[in-house]
Design a protein around this motif. Structure first.
Motif, PDB file in Angstrom:
ATOM      1  N   ASP A   1       0.830  -1.207   0.000  1.00 33.13           N
ATOM      2  CA  ASP A   1       0.000   0.000   0.000  1.00 33.13           C
ATOM      3  C   ASP A   1       0.858   1.248   0.000  1.00 33.13           C
ATOM      4  OD1 ASP A   1      -2.869   0.389   0.029  1.00 33.13           O
ATOM      5  OD2 ASP A   1      -2.910  -1.202   1.542  1.00 33.13           O
ATOM      6  N   ARG A   2       0.343   2.273  -0.678  1.00 31.52           N
ATOM      7  CA  ARG A   2       1.012   3.581  -0.673  1.00 31.52           C
ATOM      8  C   ARG A   2       2.403   3.518  -1.323  1.00 31.52           C
ATOM      9  NH1 ARG A   2      -0.168   5.440   5.647  1.00 31.52           N
ATOM     10  NH2 ARG A   2      -2.420   5.125   5.636  1.00 31.52           N
ATOM     11  N   PHE A   3       2.493   2.726  -2.375  1.00 32.10           N
ATOM     12  CA  PHE A   3       3.728   2.636  -3.168  1.00 32.10           C
ATOM     13  C   PHE A   3       3.380   2.822  -4.640  1.00 32.10           C
ATOM     14  CE2 PHE A   3       4.671  -0.320   0.429  1.00 32.10           C
ATOM     15  CZ  PHE A   3       5.728   0.389   0.969  1.00 32.10           C
TER      16      PHE A   3
ATOM     17  N   THR B   1      -5.574  -1.455  -1.696  1.00 30.22           N
ATOM     18  CA  THR B   1      -6.609  -0.546  -2.207  1.00 30.22           C
ATOM     19  C   THR B   1      -5.995   0.716  -2.794  1.00 30.22           C
ATOM     20  OG1 THR B   1      -7.912  -1.298  -0.313  1.00 30.22           O
ATOM     21  CG2 THR B   1      -8.805   0.542  -1.583  1.00 30.22           C
ATOM     22  N   SER B   2      -4.973   1.227  -2.120  1.00 33.77           N
ATOM     23  CA  SER B   2      -4.380   2.488  -2.575  1.00 33.77           C
ATOM     24  C   SER B   2      -3.725   2.320  -3.943  1.00 33.77           C
ATOM     25  CB  SER B   2      -3.366   3.012  -1.558  1.00 33.77           C
ATOM     26  OG  SER B   2      -2.311   2.090  -1.386  1.00 33.77           O
TER      27      SER B   2
ATOM     28  N   ILE C   1      -4.742   0.172  -6.275  1.00 32.44           N
ATOM     29  CA  ILE C   1      -5.830   0.045  -7.256  1.00 32.44           C
ATOM     30  C   ILE C   1      -6.439   1.418  -7.537  1.00 32.44           C
ATOM     31  CG2 ILE C   1      -8.112  -0.972  -7.712  1.00 32.44           C
ATOM     32  CD1 ILE C   1      -7.193  -3.395  -6.002  1.00 32.44           C
ATOM     33  N   LYS C   2      -6.691   2.201  -6.465  1.00 32.82           N
ATOM     34  CA  LYS C   2      -7.331   3.508  -6.691  1.00 32.82           C
ATOM     35  C   LYS C   2      -6.368   4.510  -7.331  1.00 32.82           C
ATOM     36  CE  LYS C   2     -11.058   3.120  -3.297  1.00 32.82           C
ATOM     37  NZ  LYS C   2     -11.607   3.568  -1.997  1.00 32.82           N
ATOM     38  N   GLU C   3      -5.095   4.369  -7.056  1.00 31.76           N
ATOM     39  CA  GLU C   3      -4.142   5.329  -7.629  1.00 31.76           C
ATOM     40  C   GLU C   3      -3.808   4.981  -9.086  1.00 31.76           C
ATOM     41  OE1 GLU C   3      -0.901   6.135  -5.002  1.00 31.76           O
ATOM     42  OE2 GLU C   3      -0.070   7.723  -6.265  1.00 31.76           O
ATOM     43  N   PHE C   4      -3.633   3.685  -9.371  1.00 34.37           N
ATOM     44  CA  PHE C   4      -3.130   3.296 -10.698  1.00 34.37           C
ATOM     45  C   PHE C   4      -4.107   2.435 -11.502  1.00 34.37           C
ATOM     46  CE2 PHE C   4       0.495   3.562  -7.683  1.00 34.37           C
ATOM     47  CZ  PHE C   4       1.039   4.739  -8.176  1.00 34.37           C
TER      48      PHE C   4
ATOM     49  N   LYS D   1      -6.321   1.161   8.870  1.00 32.04           N
ATOM     50  CA  LYS D   1      -5.228   2.128   8.943  1.00 32.04           C
ATOM     51  C   LYS D   1      -5.645   3.358   9.739  1.00 32.04           C
ATOM     52  CE  LYS D   1      -2.929   1.060   4.583  1.00 32.04           C
ATOM     53  NZ  LYS D   1      -3.725  -0.172   4.335  1.00 32.04           N
TER      54      LYS D   1
ATOM     55  N   ILE E   1     -12.326   5.088 -11.414  1.00 29.20           N
ATOM     56  CA  ILE E   1     -11.164   5.235 -10.516  1.00 29.20           C
ATOM     57  C   ILE E   1     -10.495   3.875 -10.313  1.00 29.20           C
ATOM     58  CG2 ILE E   1     -10.413   5.877  -8.184  1.00 29.20           C
ATOM     59  CD1 ILE E   1     -12.709   7.956  -8.181  1.00 29.20           C
TER      60      ILE E   1
ATOM     61  N   GLY F   1      -7.475   4.329 -12.248  1.00 34.70           N
ATOM     62  CA  GLY F   1      -6.740   5.115 -11.266  1.00 34.70           C
ATOM     63  C   GLY F   1      -7.122   6.586 -11.291  1.00 34.70           C
ATOM     64  N   VAL F   2      -6.368   7.386 -10.538  1.00 36.97           N
ATOM     65  CA  VAL F   2      -6.716   8.808 -10.391  1.00 36.97           C
ATOM     66  C   VAL F   2      -6.478   9.612 -11.666  1.00 36.97           C
ATOM     67  CG1 VAL F   2      -6.501   9.000  -7.893  1.00 36.97           C
ATOM     68  CG2 VAL F   2      -4.467   9.260  -9.311  1.00 36.97           C
TER      69      VAL F   2
ATOM     70  N   ASP G   1     -11.245   3.513   4.284  1.00 29.51           N
ATOM     71  CA  ASP G   1     -10.048   3.513   5.126  1.00 29.51           C
ATOM     72  C   ASP G   1      -9.004   4.349   4.392  1.00 29.51           C
ATOM     73  OD1 ASP G   1      -8.215   2.973   7.134  1.00 29.51           O
ATOM     74  OD2 ASP G   1      -7.713   0.963   6.406  1.00 29.51           O
TER      75      ASP G   1
ATOM     76  N   TYR H   1      -4.740   9.595   2.632  1.00 27.59           N
ATOM     77  CA  TYR H   1      -4.048   9.258   1.381  1.00 27.59           C
ATOM     78  C   TYR H   1      -5.014   9.328   0.190  1.00 27.59           C
ATOM     79  CZ  TYR H   1      -0.630   6.839  -1.592  1.00 27.59           C
ATOM     80  OH  TYR H   1       0.264   6.523  -2.581  1.00 27.59           O
TER      81      TYR H   1
ATOM     82  N   LEU I   1      -5.070  12.143  -2.800  1.00 30.93           N
ATOM     83  CA  LEU I   1      -4.957  11.701  -4.199  1.00 30.93           C
ATOM     84  C   LEU I   1      -6.026  12.369  -5.061  1.00 30.93           C
ATOM     85  CD1 LEU I   1      -4.561   7.777  -4.354  1.00 30.93           C
ATOM     86  CD2 LEU I   1      -2.849   9.482  -4.998  1.00 30.93           C
TER      87      LEU I   1
END
Lengths: 206, 206
Positions: free
Chosen positions: A8-10, A33-34, A36-39, A135, B36, B40-41, B64, B68, B72
């Motif tokens: 996460d968060r990478f 999750t982060s 998936i949602k970011e990339f 978290k 998303i 992603g973003v 959660d 972050y 984003l």
């Protein structure tokens, strides 16, 4: 005895580098999750592509649109995808149907799940349930505690939430099948060594 | 009187094309959860970039990792981001803090929110709450009905869930500030015309 490495968060390359370091010690790799949602789902695709022999968990935290989201995850290479236990039961049931069709698995995240849903979830066969201290509960000062309620023998139990060497003895009382470990491995100087230490400590407790 | 066009289950170029067609008739544009999670973003970034003068909602459905995820979304150009009302309250509160810092807004999705959280959410100032009949409840045969409970005057009300010309009269009884419309516009042959008809019909009901 399964260790699930949560990423996460990478960035995707960072996540792959960390997982490469810990590869020999972890059975399951979670695309957080982060990621998936970011990339997007390419994070799942790239991680499965790099680790084709690992079980890949897409922590997609589905709350609606179950068929679309679960198909995205499975088509991208996930072996397991997550749904929130707090979602409408129709969503959870749809996830189970999609997983069955794809011959994949569902992990139900019990975070903040109400009594009604918990009761219904207890009767579901062949699922992994995840007891989860989030978290935000860890970092933003909530006082969550582990729910000690027993789960049925026909379900697998995963536990997640700030798990490290020091929390292992307490967690082991819950007799989990899957230990989801994030920063205790991913933020360690040597992720492989950290994973090895956790695995050995867990083995000694068994 | 705000129409929020929800864009779901499209590629980013498709979503932009549909929104271009309806641009004159909708005030807010929602980057749907499926965009998303699939792309992603960058889906948020590209849509804000194409429609800089529209209010952009990132339907990120945070449960959660609030700081972050909300950072984003806001850094990608979102003006509003969504959090699940069913999430731990610490997560919702963290979303509010991040939004305040960024001078942006939070929409709280009330889908399947338990009584305790609902009660606490009622006291939150300056938020948009969204009464939501989910896609799965619509498509997979659940029998959800609109919750008719009044919301406090210091909150804005959005409604979402299969909204079309035929459901407008019933929905209008709830006196919503924001009408979230998806496929009735996005799947129409002429999204602009469909949006115009919904807007005119709503105006007549006011």
């Amino acid at each position: 005895m399964i260790i699930q490495l949560a990423l996460d968060r990478f960035s995707i390359p960072e996540a792959i580098e960390i997982a490469s370091g810990a590869e020999a010690e972890v059975e399951w790799i979670e695309v957080g999750t982060s990621l998936i949602k970011e990339f997007g789902v390419k994070s799942i695709y790239e991680i499965k592509n790099r680790f084709p022999n690992k079980t890949i968990i897409a922590d997609v935290k589905t709350f609606d649109n179950a068929k679309y989201e679960f198909e995205l995850c499975f088509n991208a290479g996930a072996d397991i995808a997550t749904v929130m236990g707090a979602a409408p039961m129709v969503t959870i049931e749809t996830c189970l149907e999609v997983a069955k069709k794809y011959e994949k698995k569902v992990m139900i995240d019990l975070l903040n799940t109400g009594e009604d849903n918990r009761h219904t979830i207890q009767h579901l066969q062949d699922v992994i349930v995840c007891k989860h201290i989030s978290k935000d509960q860890q970092e933003e000062g909530d006082r969550a505690v582990w729910d000690q309620e027993k789960i049925p023998s026909y379900q697998q139990l995963a536990v997640a939430g700030g798990i490290s060497l020091t929390s292992l003895p307490e967690l082991n009382k819950m007799n989990p099948d899957v230990l989801i470990v994030g920063s205790a491995i991913s933020k360690a100087k040597d992720p492989g060594q950290a994973a090895k230490e956790i695995k050995e400590a867990w083995r000694k407790l068994k």
